[in-house]
Design an enzyme around this catalytic site. Structure first.
Site, short mmCIF file in Angstrom:
data_model
loop_
_atom_site.label_atom_id
_atom_site.label_comp_id
_atom_site.label_asym_id
_atom_site.label_seq_id
_atom_site.Cartn_x
_atom_site.Cartn_y
_atom_site.Cartn_z
N SER A 263 0.65 -1.15 -0.02
CA SER A 263 -0.02 0.02 -0.14
C SER A 263 1.11 1.47 0.06
O SER A 263 0.53 2.35 -0.53
CB SER A 263 -0.83 -0.11 1.25
OG SER A 263 -0.10 -0.24 2.38
N GLU A 264 2.04 1.29 0.70
CA GLU A 264 2.97 2.27 0.54
C GLU A 264 4.45 1.81 0.80
O GLU A 264 4.72 0.95 1.15
CB GLU A 264 2.80 3.32 1.69
CG GLU A 264 1.66 4.38 1.33
CD GLU A 264 0.41 4.01 2.14
OE1 GLU A 264 -0.56 4.74 1.97
OE2 GLU A 264 0.15 2.82 2.83
N THR A 265 5.40 2.67 0.23
CA THR A 265 6.61 2.60 0.57
C THR A 265 7.37 3.92 0.65
O THR A 265 6.80 4.72 0.21
CB THR A 265 7.36 1.86 -0.89
OG1 THR A 265 6.80 0.62 -1.46
CG2 THR A 265 8.79 1.86 -0.93
#
Length: 279
Positions: free
Chosen positions: A46-48
């Site tokens: 979902s996020e990096t």
């Protein structure tokens, strides 16, 4: 290409397999924008995030946050996970709290026995959805008209809107039609009932149509926006717990606490993978 310290951190659960994973690239100087975006697509989380030296002398570090689709000015679980990774790498804050620099400015983070918590930013957009948008979202979620208690913007930098549903069971039963929700970031939440137990007071889910991970397991920014809504209307106590990720086989727990005018959103963080990555 260059090699950098790397951690994959589990956020909002002390069990490393039951929260929301975050990829964190540390000492990320020299990685250009296109390469950051490409790496975020490759992780398919979902996020990096990419941790960099701050440009504001009041901050301890700077973070850039990418989904598989775009860069975000702020997000909750990347804030806590990046802070956890920075501390684990030996980061030492200038004061008692940690100060993160990101797209929306400076974000305060504090440590406690329960883990880390960020100071929720103010809403950039609030208020009720217009009738057409509310109907589009209701239809995209397959909800009966009477199932929606209320619908509002809860955008604190990430574009969230949220629907309050009548109970946890309705939240868990949703099967979104992502084609109808394309371009929207939609949160839903509903109260736990007596039969649900006492581990949390609300259940939430977060949907991002078009993203590589279209349902987020545990979402700090969304639940921070929902908390502002509920607290301003006097519908919740100053401290409560939100459960998220149940449908995905997770057990995210987000701690909400209001202290005076400050709203803190927190939870546990655990490092699952540590090493180096070539980007």
């Amino acid at each position: 290409m260059s090699t950098h310290p790397f951690q994959q951190v589990n956020v909002f659960s002390a069990d490393p397999l039951l929260g929301n994973p975050l990829a964190v690239v540390l000492d990320a100087d020299g990685i250009d924008d296109a390469r950051m975006a490409a790496f975020a697509r490759w992780t398919n989380l979902s996020e990096t995030t990419f941790v960099l030296p701050p440009t504001d002398p009041r901050a301890d570090y700077r973070v850039r946050i990418f989904t598989t689709l775009e860069e975000l000015p702020f997000a909750g679980h990347p804030t806590l996970g990046s802070c956890h990774a920075w501390l684990a790498q030996g980061g030492v804050p200038q004061g008692g709290e940690i100060v993160q620099e990101c797209g929306i400015g400076l974000v305060r983070i504090r440590r406690s026995d329960a883990g880390l918590a960020f100071l929720a930013p103010p809403l950039l957009r609030d208020g009720p959805l217009d009738a057409a948008l509310r109907e589009r979202v209701r239809a995209g979620l397959g909800l009966a008209v009477e199932a929606v208690v209320d619908a509002r913007w809860v955008d604190n930098g990430t574009g969230w809107l949220a629907l309050r549903l009548r109970d946890r069971a309705t939240v868990l039963a949703l099967q979104p039609d992502y084609t109808r929700l394309d371009g929207l970031k939609v949160g839903v939440f509903g109260p736990w009932q007596a039969e649900d137990g006492e581990a949390a007071q609300f259940e939430s889910r977060a949907f991002i149509a078009g993203d590589g991970a279209p349902e987020d397991p545990a979402t700090g920014s969304l639940n921070a926006g929902i908390a502002r809504w509920l607290l301003e209307e006097g519908q919740v106590p100053d401290r409560y717990v939100i459960s998220q990720g149940t449908v995905l086989g997770r057990a995210g727990r987000l701690q909400v606490e209001r202290l005076g005018d400050a709203l803190w959103i927190g939870g546990a963080c655990v490092t699952c993978i540590a090493g180096t990555v070539t980007v």
